[in-house]
Design a protein around this motif. Structure first.
Motif, PDB file in Angstrom:
ATOM      1  N   ARG A   1       1.889 -14.962  10.232  1.00  0.00           N
ATOM      2  CA  ARG A   1       1.940 -13.882   9.246  1.00  0.00           C
ATOM      3  C   ARG A   1       1.613 -14.456   7.885  1.00  0.00           C
ATOM      4  O   ARG A   1       1.700 -15.673   7.653  1.00  0.00           O
ATOM      5  CB  ARG A   1       3.315 -13.223   9.248  1.00  0.00           C
ATOM      6  CG  ARG A   1       4.431 -14.178   8.921  1.00  0.00           C
ATOM      7  CD  ARG A   1       5.785 -13.470   8.936  1.00  0.00           C
ATOM      8  NE  ARG A   1       6.862 -14.428   8.966  1.00  0.00           N
ATOM      9  CZ  ARG A   1       7.255 -15.172   7.929  1.00  0.00           C
ATOM     10  NH1 ARG A   1       6.643 -15.067   6.773  1.00  0.00           N
ATOM     11  NH2 ARG A   1       8.251 -16.020   8.044  1.00  0.00           N
ATOM     12  N   ALA A   2       1.298 -13.579   6.982  1.00  0.00           N
ATOM     13  CA  ALA A   2       0.946 -14.030   5.636  1.00  0.00           C
ATOM     14  C   ALA A   2       2.215 -14.330   4.842  1.00  0.00           C
ATOM     15  O   ALA A   2       3.262 -13.723   5.076  1.00  0.00           O
ATOM     16  CB  ALA A   2       0.148 -12.947   4.917  1.00  0.00           C
ATOM     17  N   THR A   3       2.136 -15.269   3.929  1.00  0.00           N
ATOM     18  CA  THR A   3       3.259 -15.574   3.053  1.00  0.00           C
ATOM     19  C   THR A   3       3.475 -14.403   2.117  1.00  0.00           C
ATOM     20  O   THR A   3       2.524 -13.938   1.486  1.00  0.00           O
ATOM     21  CB  THR A   3       2.961 -16.850   2.229  1.00  0.00           C
ATOM     22  OG1 THR A   3       2.693 -17.922   3.130  1.00  0.00           O
ATOM     23  CG2 THR A   3       4.130 -17.193   1.325  1.00  0.00           C
ATOM     24  N   PRO A   4       4.722 -13.905   2.024  1.00  0.00           N
ATOM     25  CA  PRO A   4       4.941 -12.762   1.135  1.00  0.00           C
ATOM     26  C   PRO A   4       4.772 -13.148  -0.330  1.00  0.00           C
ATOM     27  O   PRO A   4       5.097 -14.277  -0.731  1.00  0.00           O
ATOM     28  CB  PRO A   4       6.378 -12.341   1.430  1.00  0.00           C
ATOM     29  CG  PRO A   4       7.011 -13.481   2.103  1.00  0.00           C
ATOM     30  CD  PRO A   4       5.929 -14.283   2.729  1.00  0.00           C
ATOM     31  N   THR A   5       4.280 -12.223  -1.103  1.00  0.00           N
ATOM     32  CA  THR A   5       4.104 -12.496  -2.529  1.00  0.00           C
ATOM     33  C   THR A   5       5.461 -12.430  -3.220  1.00  0.00           C
ATOM     34  O   THR A   5       6.449 -11.929  -2.660  1.00  0.00           O
ATOM     35  CB  THR A   5       3.169 -11.457  -3.164  1.00  0.00           C
ATOM     36  OG1 THR A   5       3.792 -10.175  -3.057  1.00  0.00           O
ATOM     37  CG2 THR A   5       1.808 -11.448  -2.492  1.00  0.00           C
ATOM     38  N   ARG A   6       5.525 -12.904  -4.430  1.00  0.00           N
ATOM     39  CA  ARG A   6       6.763 -12.875  -5.191  1.00  0.00           C
ATOM     40  C   ARG A   6       7.227 -11.441  -5.394  1.00  0.00           C
ATOM     41  O   ARG A   6       8.413 -11.135  -5.323  1.00  0.00           O
ATOM     42  CB  ARG A   6       6.550 -13.571  -6.527  1.00  0.00           C
ATOM     43  CG  ARG A   6       7.779 -13.605  -7.383  1.00  0.00           C
ATOM     44  CD  ARG A   6       7.541 -14.378  -8.647  1.00  0.00           C
ATOM     45  NE  ARG A   6       8.790 -14.508  -9.360  1.00  0.00           N
ATOM     46  CZ  ARG A   6       9.052 -15.455 -10.224  1.00  0.00           C
ATOM     47  NH1 ARG A   6       8.143 -16.373 -10.459  1.00  0.00           N
ATOM     48  NH2 ARG A   6      10.192 -15.505 -10.838  1.00  0.00           N
ATOM     49  N   LYS A   7       6.290 -10.563  -5.673  1.00  0.00           N
ATOM     50  CA  LYS A   7       6.610  -9.156  -5.885  1.00  0.00           C
ATOM     51  C   LYS A   7       7.261  -8.552  -4.639  1.00  0.00           C
ATOM     52  O   LYS A   7       8.245  -7.806  -4.730  1.00  0.00           O
ATOM     53  CB  LYS A   7       5.327  -8.405  -6.231  1.00  0.00           C
ATOM     54  CG  LYS A   7       5.530  -6.979  -6.628  1.00  0.00           C
ATOM     55  CD  LYS A   7       4.203  -6.368  -7.049  1.00  0.00           C
ATOM     56  CE  LYS A   7       4.370  -4.935  -7.489  1.00  0.00           C
ATOM     57  NZ  LYS A   7       3.105  -4.321  -7.886  1.00  0.00           N
ATOM     58  N   GLU A   8       6.756  -8.874  -3.477  1.00  0.00           N
ATOM     59  CA  GLU A   8       7.317  -8.372  -2.228  1.00  0.00           C
ATOM     60  C   GLU A   8       8.713  -8.933  -1.976  1.00  0.00           C
ATOM     61  O   GLU A   8       9.616  -8.232  -1.515  1.00  0.00           O
ATOM     62  CB  GLU A   8       6.400  -8.723  -1.050  1.00  0.00           C
ATOM     63  CG  GLU A   8       5.086  -7.992  -1.049  1.00  0.00           C
ATOM     64  CD  GLU A   8       4.108  -8.531  -0.024  1.00  0.00           C
ATOM     65  OE1 GLU A   8       3.131  -7.835   0.253  1.00  0.00           O
ATOM     66  OE2 GLU A   8       4.325  -9.657   0.488  1.00  0.00           O
ATOM     67  N   ARG A   9       8.919 -10.209  -2.279  1.00  0.00           N
ATOM     68  CA  ARG A   9      10.246 -10.824  -2.107  1.00  0.00           C
ATOM     69  C   ARG A   9      11.280 -10.200  -3.039  1.00  0.00           C
ATOM     70  O   ARG A   9      12.410  -9.920  -2.641  1.00  0.00           O
ATOM     71  CB  ARG A   9      10.185 -12.323  -2.375  1.00  0.00           C
ATOM     72  CG  ARG A   9       9.586 -13.103  -1.255  1.00  0.00           C
ATOM     73  CD  ARG A   9       9.625 -14.542  -1.614  1.00  0.00           C
ATOM     74  NE  ARG A   9       9.572 -15.346  -0.408  1.00  0.00           N
ATOM     75  CZ  ARG A   9       9.561 -16.648  -0.417  1.00  0.00           C
ATOM     76  NH1 ARG A   9       9.600 -17.298  -1.563  1.00  0.00           N
ATOM     77  NH2 ARG A   9       9.519 -17.325   0.701  1.00  0.00           N
ATOM     78  N   GLU A  10      10.905  -9.996  -4.305  1.00  0.00           N
ATOM     79  CA  GLU A  10      11.829  -9.387  -5.259  1.00  0.00           C
ATOM     80  C   GLU A  10      12.170  -7.958  -4.845  1.00  0.00           C
ATOM     81  O   GLU A  10      13.309  -7.522  -4.966  1.00  0.00           O
ATOM     82  CB  GLU A  10      11.235  -9.416  -6.664  1.00  0.00           C
ATOM     83  CG  GLU A  10      11.243 -10.797  -7.272  1.00  0.00           C
ATOM     84  CD  GLU A  10      10.583 -10.840  -8.640  1.00  0.00           C
ATOM     85  OE1 GLU A  10       9.998  -9.820  -9.064  1.00  0.00           O
ATOM     86  OE2 GLU A  10      10.659 -11.899  -9.279  1.00  0.00           O
TER      87      GLU A  10
ATOM     88  N   ALA B   1      12.275  -6.804  -1.826  1.00  0.00           N
ATOM     89  CA  ALA B   1      13.150  -6.857  -0.660  1.00  0.00           C
ATOM     90  C   ALA B   1      14.592  -7.183  -1.063  1.00  0.00           C
ATOM     91  O   ALA B   1      15.541  -6.755  -0.405  1.00  0.00           O
ATOM     92  CB  ALA B   1      12.643  -7.893   0.346  1.00  0.00           C
TER      93      ALA B   1
END
Length: 188
Positions: free
Chosen positions: A22-31, A33
């Motif tokens: 899978r692709a590494t999640p971006t910082r925006k996606e982590r925040e 979540a």
């Protein structure tokens, strides 16, 4: 400078790792979540859950304090000398334990009127005698306790005598933390 190959040489017997899949999640996606709303959508449910959690914590602390667990004890009951003092007081017979029931009897004796009024006077005199005996017993107990504490710990903490005396005049079943030793089972 020598050029390094961009791809490592592969041998025929090893497979190429396909990655994590899978692709590494971006910082925006982590925040996004990790975000939680400051105010819950269902206030009643959140309030109920909060109350249940607090009640469970209080219940655990109450049970822990009654059992004498060090982390749940209030500051006045913490420490090895206080534990030793509790065990010492609980192991002996204390005259102060009869003081509270006797005071209740004195209060009840004041309901007698007329020719039975002497009962109230006799009860009051009896209470003063018992208070004097309790004071003497408390002094003797604190001297014995001081001797034992100095022998075991090298010194005695401030306030231990008063702590022992106050515990000695309480009814045995009402003491907190609960009694951990039987009568006659003095701490070593």
């Amino acid at each position: 400078m020598a050029k390094t190959p961009t791809t490592p040489p592969q041998s025929d017997d090893t497979e190429v790792a396909a990655g994590k899949g899978r692709a590494t999640p971006t910082r925006k996606e982590r925040e996004a979540a990790n975000k939680r709303p400051l105010v819950p959508t269902d206030r009643k449910q959140a309030s109920k859950l909060s109350k249940e959690q607090l009640a469970a914590q209080r219940d655990r602390a109450r049970v822990g304090m009654a059992a004498g667990e060090e982390r749940y004890l209030p500051l006045r009951d913490k420490g090895p000398q206080k534990r030793y003092t509790r065990d010492f007081v609980d192991a002996r017979w204390n005259v102060g334990e009869v003081l509270l029931p006797l005071l209740v009897l004195v209060i009840l004796s004041y309901f007698f009127q007329g020719s039975l009024a002497w009962i109230a006077e006799a009860a009051l005199i009896g209470v003063w005698i018992v208070i004097a005996i309790v004071a003497v017993d408390g002094i003797v107990m604190t001297f014995q306790l001081r001797k034992r504490l100095v022998a075991k710990f090298g010194s005695m903490e401030r306030g231990v005598r008063w702590y022992a005396f106050m515990r000695a005049i309480q009814l045995r079943p009402m003491r907190m933390p609960k009694v951990q030793v039987k009568r006659g089972q003095y701490p070593s």
